[in-house]
Design an enzyme around this catalytic site. Structure first.
Site, PDB file in Angstrom:
ATOM      1  N   HIS A   1     -18.840  55.981  50.766  1.00  0.00           N
ATOM      2  CA  HIS A   1     -17.422  56.207  50.489  1.00  0.00           C
ATOM      3  C   HIS A   1     -16.668  54.876  50.520  1.00  0.00           C
ATOM      4  CE1 HIS A   1     -13.356  58.028  52.006  1.00  0.00           C
ATOM      5  NE2 HIS A   1     -13.309  57.686  50.730  1.00  0.00           N
TER       6      HIS A   1
ATOM      7  N   LEU B   1     -16.448  50.355  54.242  1.00  0.00           N
ATOM      8  CA  LEU B   1     -17.378  51.246  53.548  1.00  0.00           C
ATOM      9  C   LEU B   1     -17.848  52.272  54.571  1.00  0.00           C
ATOM     10  CD1 LEU B   1     -19.277  52.230  51.309  1.00  0.00           C
ATOM     11  CD2 LEU B   1     -20.892  50.433  51.993  1.00  0.00           C
ATOM     12  N   GLU B   2     -17.607  53.553  54.270  1.00  0.00           N
ATOM     13  CA  GLU B   2     -18.031  54.643  55.148  1.00  0.00           C
ATOM     14  C   GLU B   2     -19.311  55.244  54.575  1.00  0.00           C
ATOM     15  OE1 GLU B   2     -15.910  58.511  57.236  1.00  0.00           O
ATOM     16  OE2 GLU B   2     -15.417  58.061  55.136  1.00  0.00           O
ATOM     17  N   ILE B   3     -20.403  55.098  55.305  1.00  0.00           N
ATOM     18  CA  ILE B   3     -21.697  55.630  54.872  1.00  0.00           C
ATOM     19  C   ILE B   3     -21.941  56.947  55.596  1.00  0.00           C
ATOM     20  CG2 ILE B   3     -24.196  55.252  54.971  1.00  0.00           C
ATOM     21  CD1 ILE B   3     -23.673  52.315  54.390  1.00  0.00           C
TER      22      ILE B   3
ATOM     23  N   THR C   1     -13.074  59.518  57.971  1.00  0.00           N
ATOM     24  CA  THR C   1     -11.780  58.967  57.557  1.00  0.00           C
ATOM     25  C   THR C   1     -10.878  60.019  56.913  1.00  0.00           C
ATOM     26  OG1 THR C   1     -12.828  58.177  55.511  1.00  0.00           O
ATOM     27  CG2 THR C   1     -12.616  56.596  57.326  1.00  0.00           C
TER      28      THR C   1
END
Length: 763
Positions: free
Chosen positions: A498, A509-511, A547
């Protein structure tokens, strides 16, 4: 100058690291017997020039701590006592780093302002001795020269720097809630002038070597060398040392002068600053600008101004005393603890805790050339990743490729890239309308429309043309990854990545991993994100992940507040006044009202009453009117293309009037409005940790600040609970719960912390 830059700037500085000691020996010089006992600083002699090498063991960067300080003083005393040595060169053995600053952990261990003040005074005394050295010292700078590193360099008699992209100079202390405490507030104004010094210290910005030369921060530049028998870095360092040694000899022989001639503008500025009235006007202007931009939430900038004023108006002794005392005061503030916590969190989130992947991603493919897809492509090719960009239409593909080129060309305009470098980077991108070349792809990132059916379709297509090892990553912001992976033949290779818009500017960066995602797939995704320059959090799968799940209840409360009659401009002022870089109503416009509606409906179904607050009908009616936010030109505000100015959208008045909700006076003060917004966010964040969506509080704080704009001065939701007090947060939630219901019910983990005052997220 500070608050507006705090989110985006923190990640640029690697100013502080923990040091671990191990011996190292400098060989190709005449050396002293004491050399064998030193671990950070050694020296040898070339003719009558001592070459002092800084090389902190087991670390990629050099930092200043008590061990380094002790060894530096020991080395300098030996050099001053040796009649055969007439000058010295100070250089780093590490490629890409001169000295990256002071060890932040020295401050973390301080329990009183007096302890921190002593640290500042010790640094001041050390650099004062260096400044008054009877033998000239040349700082040979290659790589990052930041914070205490720059204070060290400007205490030397001469500075030479390599003219390359890695060499930057700056004082980023303000971004950590402190000030330059080893003489920086006193020497910088004298060296570069008061206006330029204020700009450096109040913004924490990096200065490139060529700019530093023009400012008078650096005396001479050295062009980097190309490859030869040795690497370009090694050849450049050797050349830099050679030039520095020659200059040190020249200074000792008085054949060259350490004084740099000033241009007409610099001379006029220096003269103007001798006039008391002019100085007072400069102070006043800078103070007003700081107060406007920080809204009183960051104490460091005003303390910096005070320290500079003390030196200029009362003399050096008063200036150094003010600097050390204010350094001590700032080191123990909540704001400093919050910002330093964010720095430490960033360090953690820039490491791959999943280890090295079995196969490095060499060929990346991206589906969708829209805003997000093109943004992901830009940050990928910019770091040398071969990238395929696929779209379904010629128009869409062309627009995406143009976006990538424009992003790179903007760097050329800012002189961060040459035209040749831009074209070379852009050649890493191949645009196409089919799946040609996907048989060589190691990873495919989809950035297509947020529809589960569309994502299922492209996943099946991708798996039919890619090799077995290829990873499929979804850029979805809310759709559960396990639902996307439901049609996959290899679910262990499916993961969420994301990104946040604009991709080239947003650091996070949201993994997202599912129960079936393999560790190697996660390691590969993190490796790609790190290569793209991202700060990474890894979270478990679930509606909204972390998030979006935290943002949604907060925005629901924002809608409720607007429906209660609070003006969008006032709401923006209240939320920015609490530390958010973007006001809440403006944030809705920036996210996109249609996106907000989609998320509110989906997460409302998943979480029920806890995501209650404002009516989704407000968002629906805005969408039906075409009020989608900035992208459509109208939302809560009206936007003019090419202009930063915006005005209230008067057409929203009827919509808000028809959906008006009664305000509750007991929870409608300005302070209550601020805390209703913040506590909804904080409660959901803590619940994510409780449920295992988050692995650590640090990742939660990094995700909130760098992805969603949670106030940096508060340090993130978990740091906020620790500093503000869990019991006080629970008391607020209970107050609002009695007025509005279960959406404010505190989660169990928060209650646990409230019931045990010794329980902290950060010990």
């Amino acid at each position: 100058m500070v608050a507006s830059r705090a989110i985006g700037s923190l990640s640029r500085f690697s100013a502080f690291r923990i040091l671990r000691s191990r011996g190292c020996i400098c060989r190709s010089f005449t050396t002293s017997s004491a050399l064998l006992t030193r671990t950070h600083i050694n020296y040898g002699v070339k003719g009558d020039v001592a070459v002092i090498r800084i090389n902190s063991p087991n670390s990629k960067v050099n930092t200043l701590n008590k061990e380094v300080q002790s060894e530096f003083i020991e080395v300098m005393n030996e050099i001053w006592a040796n009649d055969q040595i007439r000058s010295a060169v100070l250089i780093s053995s590490k490629p890409g780093c001169f000295v990256a600053g002071a060890d932040i952990n020295m401050l973390s261990s301080c329990t009183t302002p007096q302890e921190a003040t002593r640290i500042s005074q010790e640094g001041q005394r050390m650099f004062e001795k260096l400044e008054k050295s009877p033998k000239p010292v040349v700082a040979a700078i290659s790589g990052s020269c930041l914070g205490g590193g720059l204070e060290l360099a400007i205490a030397c008699q001469y500075r030479i720097a390599t003219k390359d992209r890695k060499t930057v100079l700056g004082v980023p202390e303000v971004l950590l809630g402190i000030l330059p405490g080893a003489g920086g507030t006193q020497r910088l104004p004298k060296m570069v002038g008061v206006p330029a010094a204020f700009d450096m210290m109040l913004t924490g910005r990096n200065i490139r070597a060529d700019r530093a030369k023009k400012m008078g921060l650096v005396d001479q530049l050295v062009e980097p060398l190309g490859p030869g028998i040795k690497s370009p870095e090694e050849r450049t360092i050797e050349y830099l040392e050679e030039v520095a040694v020659n200059f040190a000899k020249g200074l000792a022989d008085r054949k060259v002068s350490a004084k740099q001639s000033k241009g007409l503008v610099e001379k006029l500025t220096t003269y103007a600053m001798t006039v008391p009235f002019v100085r007072q006007q400069v102070y006043k202007t800078v103070e007003e600008k700081v107060k406007k931009q920080t809204k009183g939430l960051y104490p460091a900038p005003l303390k910096i101004i005070d320290a500079v004023k003390a030196g200029l108006e009362q003399g050096s002794d008063a200036g150094y005393l003010a600097e050390s005392q204010k350094f001590g005061e700032l080191a123990l503030t909540k704001e400093s603890k919050a910002l330093m916590g964010l720095y430490n969190g960033q360090v953690l989130c820039k490491k791959n805790k999943f280890g090295a992947p079995q196969k490095n991603v060499q060929q990346l493919a991206i589906l969708g050339a829209g805003l997000m897809g093109a943004g992901i492509a830009q940050v990928s090719v910019d770091k040398g990743l071969k990238t395929l960009l696929k779209d379904t239409t010629v128009t869409g593909l062309g627009r995406g490729q143009q976006q990538v080129f424009k992003g790179l060309n903007d760097k050329v305009k800012k002189k961060a890239l040459t035209s040749f470098e831009r074209d070379s980077i852009f050649s890493n991108l191949i645009g196409q309308l089919d799946y040609k070349g996907f048989e060589k792809a190691d990873m495919v990132i989809e950035a297509v429309f947020e529809d589960l059916g569309v994502k299922h379709k492209v996943l099946k297509e991708v798996e039919s043309v890619t090799p077995e090892h290829c990873i499929f990553a979804s850029n979805t912001s809310a759709l559960p990854i396990n639902q996307i992976a439901a049609v996959s033949k290899r679910p262990e290779k499916v993961i969420g990545m994301h990104y946040f818009s604009p991709v080239d500017k947003m650091q996070l960066l949201e993994i997202i991993t599912t129960d079936k995602t393999s560790k190697d797939t996660t390691a590969s995704a993190v490796a790609v994100g790190l290569r793209q320059g991202k700060v990474i959090i890894v979270v478990k799968d679930g509606p909204g992940f972390y998030t979006t799940r935290c943002l949604a209840p907060m925005m629901s409360e924002v809608m409720r507040i607007l429906q209660e009659g609070v003006d969008p401009k006032k709401l923006d002022a209240l939320t920015t006044g609490f530390g958010f870089p973007v006001g809440a109503a403006t944030l809705a416009d920036e996210v996109g009202v249609d996106v907000a509606q989609h998320v509110a409906e989906d997460l409302g179904k998943a979480f029920g009453e806890r995501f209650g607050g404002g009516s989704v009908e407000l968002l629906k009616q805005m969408v039906s009117k075409g009020f989608l936010g900035r992208k459509s030109g109208k939302g809560f505000y009206i936007y003019q293309e090419g202009s930063k100015n915006k005005s209230l959208n008067s057409e929203m008045d009827n919509i808000l009037a028809n959906l008006r909700l009664p305000a509750k006076p007991e929870v409608s003060s300005d302070e209550d409005v601020q805390y209703r917004v913040i506590t909804r966010f904080v409660n959901e964040a803590v619940l994510c940790l409780q449920e295992g969506i988050l692995a650590t509080p640090a990742e939660g704080d990094i995700g909130a600040v760098f992805g969603l704009g949670f106030p940096p001065c508060l340090g993130g939701p978990f740091r906020f609970v620790d500093l503000y007090g869990a019991q006080k947060v629970v008391d607020r939630l209970r107050k609002y719960e009695s007025a509005y219901g279960t959406q404010f019910t505190p989660c169990q983990l928060l209650l646990d912390h409230a019931n045990n005052s010794s329980k902290k997220f950060y010990q």
